[in-house]
Design a protein around this motif. Sequence first.
Motif, PDB file in Angstrom:
ATOM      1  N   ASP A   1      52.229  17.319 -11.375  1.00 27.90           N
ATOM      2  CA  ASP A   1      51.406  17.059 -12.558  1.00 27.90           C
ATOM      3  C   ASP A   1      49.988  17.177 -12.059  1.00 27.90           C
ATOM      4  OD1 ASP A   1      50.544  14.478 -11.459  1.00 27.90           O
ATOM      5  OD2 ASP A   1      52.597  13.848 -11.905  1.00 27.90           O
ATOM      6  N   GLY A   2      49.050  16.631 -12.758  1.00 27.62           N
ATOM      7  CA  GLY A   2      47.668  16.785 -12.304  1.00 27.62           C
ATOM      8  C   GLY A   2      47.374  16.110 -10.987  1.00 27.62           C
ATOM      9  N   SER A   3      48.234  15.198 -10.547  1.00 30.43           N
ATOM     10  CA  SER A   3      47.807  14.367  -9.424  1.00 30.43           C
ATOM     11  C   SER A   3      48.743  14.377  -8.225  1.00 30.43           C
ATOM     12  CB  SER A   3      47.610  12.936  -9.905  1.00 30.43           C
ATOM     13  OG  SER A   3      48.851  12.444 -10.359  1.00 30.43           O
ATOM     14  N   ALA A   4      49.747  15.252  -8.226  1.00 29.51           N
ATOM     15  CA  ALA A   4      50.629  15.299  -7.053  1.00 29.51           C
ATOM     16  C   ALA A   4      51.224  16.687  -6.854  1.00 29.51           C
ATOM     17  CB  ALA A   4      51.752  14.273  -7.207  1.00 29.51           C
ATOM     18  N   LEU A   5      51.537  16.996  -5.588  1.00 34.71           N
ATOM     19  CA  LEU A   5      52.179  18.255  -5.247  1.00 34.71           C
ATOM     20  C   LEU A   5      53.485  17.963  -4.537  1.00 34.71           C
ATOM     21  CD1 LEU A   5      49.233  20.243  -3.569  1.00 34.71           C
ATOM     22  CD2 LEU A   5      49.892  20.254  -5.976  1.00 34.71           C
ATOM     23  N   LYS A   6      54.462  18.853  -4.733  1.00 37.04           N
ATOM     24  CA  LYS A   6      55.696  18.780  -3.972  1.00 37.04           C
ATOM     25  C   LYS A   6      55.711  20.045  -3.114  1.00 37.04           C
ATOM     26  CE  LYS A   6      60.646  18.860  -4.763  1.00 37.04           C
ATOM     27  NZ  LYS A   6      61.667  18.991  -5.794  1.00 37.04           N
ATOM     28  N   ILE A   7      55.842  19.853  -1.817  1.00 37.24           N
ATOM     29  CA  ILE A   7      55.772  21.015  -0.944  1.00 37.24           C
ATOM     30  C   ILE A   7      56.974  21.069  -0.003  1.00 37.24           C
ATOM     31  CG2 ILE A   7      53.221  21.061  -0.993  1.00 37.24           C
ATOM     32  CD1 ILE A   7      54.786  19.981   2.211  1.00 37.24           C
ATOM     33  N   SER A   8      57.295  22.276   0.457  1.00 36.99           N
ATOM     34  CA  SER A   8      58.288  22.438   1.521  1.00 36.99           C
ATOM     35  C   SER A   8      57.544  22.920   2.750  1.00 36.99           C
ATOM     36  CB  SER A   8      59.317  23.503   1.169  1.00 36.99           C
ATOM     37  OG  SER A   8      59.887  23.235  -0.058  1.00 36.99           O
ATOM     38  N   ARG A   9      57.845  22.299   3.878  1.00 34.52           N
ATOM     39  CA  ARG A   9      57.199  22.739   5.113  1.00 34.52           C
ATOM     40  C   ARG A   9      58.237  23.119   6.153  1.00 34.52           C
ATOM     41  NH1 ARG A   9      56.193  18.439   8.925  1.00 34.52           N
ATOM     42  NH2 ARG A   9      54.416  19.629   9.685  1.00 34.52           N
ATOM     43  N   GLN A  10      57.933  24.171   6.884  1.00 38.70           N
ATOM     44  CA  GLN A  10      58.851  24.670   7.898  1.00 38.70           C
ATOM     45  C   GLN A  10      58.494  24.043   9.237  1.00 38.70           C
ATOM     46  OE1 GLN A  10      61.342  27.306   7.404  1.00 38.70           O
ATOM     47  NE2 GLN A  10      61.973  26.470   9.393  1.00 38.70           N
ATOM     48  N   THR A  11      59.450  23.352   9.849  1.00 37.58           N
ATOM     49  CA  THR A  11      59.205  22.809  11.182  1.00 37.58           C
ATOM     50  C   THR A  11      60.106  23.541  12.167  1.00 37.58           C
ATOM     51  OG1 THR A  11      60.945  21.142  11.121  1.00 37.58           O
ATOM     52  CG2 THR A  11      58.841  20.530  10.138  1.00 37.58           C
ATOM     53  N   ASP A  12      59.991  23.205  13.437  1.00 33.42           N
ATOM     54  CA  ASP A  12      60.861  23.809  14.438  1.00 33.42           C
ATOM     55  C   ASP A  12      62.325  23.458  14.168  1.00 33.42           C
ATOM     56  OD1 ASP A  12      58.615  24.717  15.680  1.00 33.42           O
ATOM     57  OD2 ASP A  12      58.553  23.130  17.191  1.00 33.42           O
ATOM     58  N   GLU A  13      62.550  22.312  13.509  1.00 35.56           N
ATOM     59  CA  GLU A  13      63.914  21.823  13.337  1.00 35.56           C
ATOM     60  C   GLU A  13      64.526  22.153  11.989  1.00 35.56           C
ATOM     61  OE1 GLU A  13      61.375  19.774  14.306  1.00 35.56           O
ATOM     62  OE2 GLU A  13      61.859  19.656  16.438  1.00 35.56           O
ATOM     63  N   GLY A  14      63.712  22.562  11.038  1.00 37.36           N
ATOM     64  CA  GLY A  14      64.245  22.842   9.712  1.00 37.36           C
ATOM     65  C   GLY A  14      63.166  22.793   8.655  1.00 37.36           C
ATOM     66  N   VAL A  15      63.543  22.257   7.483  1.00 37.70           N
ATOM     67  CA  VAL A  15      62.592  22.214   6.378  1.00 37.70           C
ATOM     68  C   VAL A  15      62.426  20.770   5.927  1.00 37.70           C
ATOM     69  CG1 VAL A  15      62.205  22.959   3.985  1.00 37.70           C
ATOM     70  CG2 VAL A  15      63.204  24.541   5.638  1.00 37.70           C
ATOM     71  N   GLU A  16      61.189  20.393   5.608  1.00 38.53           N
ATOM     72  CA  GLU A  16      60.938  19.058   5.071  1.00 38.53           C
ATOM     73  C   GLU A  16      60.296  19.184   3.702  1.00 38.53           C
ATOM     74  OE1 GLU A  16      60.316  16.724   9.307  1.00 38.53           O
ATOM     75  OE2 GLU A  16      58.582  17.003   8.016  1.00 38.53           O
ATOM     76  N   ILE A  17      60.715  18.307   2.806  1.00 41.00           N
ATOM     77  CA  ILE A  17      60.115  18.319   1.471  1.00 41.00           C
ATOM     78  C   ILE A  17      59.305  17.041   1.298  1.00 41.00           C
ATOM     79  CG2 ILE A  17      60.574  18.470  -1.002  1.00 41.00           C
ATOM     80  CD1 ILE A  17      63.119  20.036  -0.237  1.00 41.00           C
ATOM     81  N   TRP A  18      58.035  17.226   1.020  1.00 40.67           N
ATOM     82  CA  TRP A  18      57.109  16.101   0.933  1.00 40.67           C
ATOM     83  C   TRP A  18      56.448  16.058  -0.438  1.00 40.67           C
ATOM     84  CZ3 TRP A  18      53.468  16.064   5.899  1.00 40.67           C
ATOM     85  CH2 TRP A  18      54.257  15.860   7.051  1.00 40.67           C
ATOM     86  N   LYS A  19      56.015  14.859  -0.810  1.00 41.95           N
ATOM     87  CA  LYS A  19      55.202  14.701  -2.010  1.00 41.95           C
ATOM     88  C   LYS A  19      53.836  14.184  -1.582  1.00 41.95           C
ATOM     89  CE  LYS A  19      55.108  12.175  -6.336  1.00 41.95           C
ATOM     90  NZ  LYS A  19      55.734  11.086  -7.090  1.00 41.95           N
ATOM     91  N   LEU A  20      52.794  14.872  -1.999  1.00 44.63           N
ATOM     92  CA  LEU A  20      51.441  14.458  -1.638  1.00 44.63           C
ATOM     93  C   LEU A  20      50.602  14.245  -2.883  1.00 44.63           C
ATOM     94  CD1 LEU A  20      52.182  17.027   0.517  1.00 44.63           C
ATOM     95  CD2 LEU A  20      50.043  16.230   1.479  1.00 44.63           C
ATOM     96  N   PRO A  21      49.798  13.169  -2.913  1.00 43.51           N
ATOM     97  CA  PRO A  21      48.865  13.006  -4.021  1.00 43.51           C
ATOM     98  C   PRO A  21      47.668  13.939  -3.823  1.00 43.51           C
ATOM     99  CG  PRO A  21      48.548  11.247  -2.429  1.00 43.51           C
ATOM    100  CD  PRO A  21      49.682  12.091  -1.914  1.00 43.51           C
ATOM    101  N   THR A  22      47.020  14.349  -4.896  1.00 44.57           N
ATOM    102  CA  THR A  22      45.776  15.094  -4.751  1.00 44.57           C
ATOM    103  C   THR A  22      44.620  14.096  -4.761  1.00 44.57           C
ATOM    104  OG1 THR A  22      45.634  15.420  -7.132  1.00 44.57           O
ATOM    105  CG2 THR A  22      46.679  17.173  -5.848  1.00 44.57           C
ATOM    106  N   PRO A  23      43.473  14.402  -4.158  1.00 46.76           N
ATOM    107  CA  PRO A  23      43.204  15.624  -3.410  1.00 46.76           C
ATOM    108  C   PRO A  23      43.921  15.638  -2.057  1.00 46.76           C
ATOM    109  CG  PRO A  23      41.316  14.140  -3.295  1.00 46.76           C
ATOM    110  CD  PRO A  23      42.298  13.514  -4.218  1.00 46.76           C
ATOM    111  N   CYS A  24      44.373  16.831  -1.664  1.00 51.73           N
ATOM    112  CA  CYS A  24      45.034  16.966  -0.382  1.00 51.73           C
ATOM    113  C   CYS A  24      44.768  18.353   0.200  1.00 51.73           C
ATOM    114  CB  CYS A  24      46.536  16.725  -0.528  1.00 51.73           C
ATOM    115  SG  CYS A  24      47.353  17.906  -1.597  1.00 51.73           S
ATOM    116  N   LEU A  25      45.177  18.532   1.425  1.00 52.14           N
ATOM    117  CA  LEU A  25      44.961  19.814   2.095  1.00 52.14           C
ATOM    118  C   LEU A  25      46.298  20.341   2.606  1.00 52.14           C
ATOM    119  CD1 LEU A  25      42.148  20.795   4.528  1.00 52.14           C
ATOM    120  CD2 LEU A  25      44.505  21.079   5.296  1.00 52.14           C
TER     121      LEU A  25
END
Lengths: 399, 263
Positions: free
Chosen positions: B151-175
Motif C-alpha cells: 500500500d502506500g506505506s509498505a513493500l514486500k520484497i524477495s531477496r536472493q541470499t547464498d542459501e535461498g530466498v527470503e521474503i521481507w516486509k519493509l515500511p517506507t521510506p526504505c532503501l
Amino acid sequence: MKAIVDRQKCTVCGVCTDVCPFGAISLKETFIEISDECTLCGMCVDTCEFGALSLPEVGTGPAEDLASYKGVWVFAEWREGTIHQVSYELLSAGRKLADKRGVKLSAVLLGHRLDQSIQEELVSYGADVVYVVDHPELAHFRDEAYSKAVVELIRQKKPEILLAGATSMGRSFIPRVAALVKTGLTADCTELDISEEGLMLQTRPAFGGNIMATIVCPNRRPQMATVRPKVMRPEKMKDHQGRVERMALPEECFKSRVEVLQVIPEQDQTAKLTEADIIVSGGRGLRKSENFSIIEELAQLIKGAVGASRGAVEEGWIAPSHQVGQTGRTVAPTLYMAVGIAGAIQHVVGMQGSKVIVAVNKDPQAPIFDVATYGVVADLFEFMPAFIRKIKQERGESS
Amino acid sequence: MHIAVCIKQVPDTKNVRIDPDTHTLVRQGVESIINPFDLFAVEAALKIKDETQATITVLTMGPPQADEALRDALSRGVDDAVLLSDRAFAGSDTWATSTTLAAAVRKMGDVDVVLCGKQAVDGDTAQVGPEMATFLDMPYATFVKKIEVLDGSALKISRQTDEGVEIWKLPTPCLLTVIKEVGEPRLPSLRHKMRAKKATIPVWGVADLGLAPENVGLSGSFTQVVRVFSPPRRTDRVLIQGPIEEQVEQLFRHLKESKVPGL
C-alpha cells in the motif's frame, strides 16, 4: 583533488604519464601536469622512482584514541544452526593478525538457541574469546538487529580489527555497522596483512579483477573488512583454549523495522554456487537447451554445482540463479569447468579466483584459455561424453 | 510515491584490459556506461511506475560528463534527474559517497523508496546502498529480486541470499539494492529520448547539499588506497591438444595430480 607533484624531486622522466590509467598526467617541457581526470588511484605514486608524487591525506576528522582499541574480532556467521565455513577461514587469518599484534582473537556469535558445540568449534579454530549474544530476535537474519548488536559490542569492547565473510549476510549488514561506528570498510578482500604500526593492509581486486588495490584505514577504529570465502585456509588448532562470554545487550538493540515473512531455502542443490567446491558451467557453445544435460550429467557425477554463462541464461536454457559472472554470482571453487564458454571478461571476473580452471572449447583463440589452468581444445560434443565415460570407467575399476 | 534511483557511470569493463607489456589498464576505447546493476534499479523503478502513480528521480555523483548517464536514464522513462558534481567530491570512498548521496536524498525531501544496484562493477563494494540507508535512518534490503508495493506505506520484497530466498516486509521510506532478476532494462523510447535531450539537469555541489567540504571527497574518506598493482598472471597454464581419447587421458591425469575433489 588530485595527486601532488613535488617539482623539486620530479625529473620529468615521463614514466608516470604512461602508467596513469586515466590519462590524467601530461608531459610539459619542464614539468608534468595532472588534470582533473585524476581519480587519486595512486598508480603513479607507486611507479615514480624519485618519490615526486604523492596523494593528499585522507580525512583525519577528530583524531580518535586509536591505542584504546585492542584485539582482532571475527564475525561468526551463524545460519539455522550451522556456522559458515568462511568464519573458520577468518579465524585462521585473524589468528595470524592477532599474533603479529600480540593481542587476543575473539569470535562474535549472534543467533538464537545457539549450540554449545558451536562455541567449542570456534575456539578450536583459534578464538581466545567467544562473545555470544543469544536472543529470539536474532533467530532470523535482519540487517538492523544484527548491526545494532555488533555495534553495541564494539562500543563496549573496542576491537581494533573486525573481519566478516563477504557473503550475502556479511556484505549486507557489515556496511551498516561501519556507518554506525563511523569507520572505514573494505569489501571483498582476498589478502590481509598488518604493518608494524598496526595498520591492516587490505588487498582486494577492483575493476573486475583487472587490478589489485591495497587499502588502509589510518584514522578510525575498528579497521573493518569483509573477506571473500574460500580464499583463506582454515586451520584447526588442537588443544587451543578459549572462554565464552555471554553478553546481555539492551532490548533496543534487537528492534528492527523489517519483518521476515518467509525463508525459503534453495531447493535446487546445483544452484548453490557460492558454497560449491566444484562447478561445471555451460555456455552458448552447447547450442541448445537439451544439450545442457551434458553439463548436468558431469556435475552430478562429480558432485558439483551447475553454472552458466550469461549467454546460456539469456537463451533460456537455465535459470538466472545459475549465472556466473559480473551480473551473476562470483565463485571461487576448487575446480571450475567452463564448457562451451568463450570467456568474455564479464564471465571471467566471476570465476577467475577458482583454484583449478578447466576450459573446453573448440576455438583455440577463445579468451577463456587465457585463464584456464587446463585448456582443452576440442569439440565439446566429442570430448564431454568421452570424459564422462572415463570417470565412470575409473570408478568401476577402482570400486 | 517518489522513487529515487542512484546510478553510477563506470568504465565499460568489456573493454578494460591490462597491457601485457606495461601491466597497466589500457584506456583507449573504453567507453562509459551506466553500471549494469543500476540499470536494473532504473527498471525496477519503472516497473513500480507502470503499476502505481510514481515519480522517479535519478541521481548520480560524478564528473560533469556523468550528465550523459542521467540522460540515458531519462530516455528510458525516468521523470527527473539530478547531478551531484563538485571538485570537492573527488577521491570519495564509500563512506564519503554515501554521505553525499544521502544528503541529496534528504534535500529532495519526500522520497519514499531509494533504489540502488547491488554494486558497481568497477569498485564491486556493494557498500554504498547500506551505508546510505544508515545515514538516512531507513530500513533496507539487499540483493532484491522482486518488489511488490503493498500500500502506500509498505513493500514486500524477495531477496536472493547464498542459501535461498527470503521474503521481507519493509515500511517506507526504505532503501533496496537490486539484482538482475528484477527485470531486464527496457530500451530508450523515441519520445523519452527527445525529452531527455532537452531536459535541464540541475547540478548540486557541496554548498547546495549543506555539507562541509571536509566531510566529502578524499578528506571525508576513512579508507585510503596505498598500492595498486596488476594481479599475478597464471603461470601454470597447460594447453591440451590432440586426439580426443588422449585429451581425456591427459585432463584426467592432470586433475588427479592437482587433487581436485570429485574424481
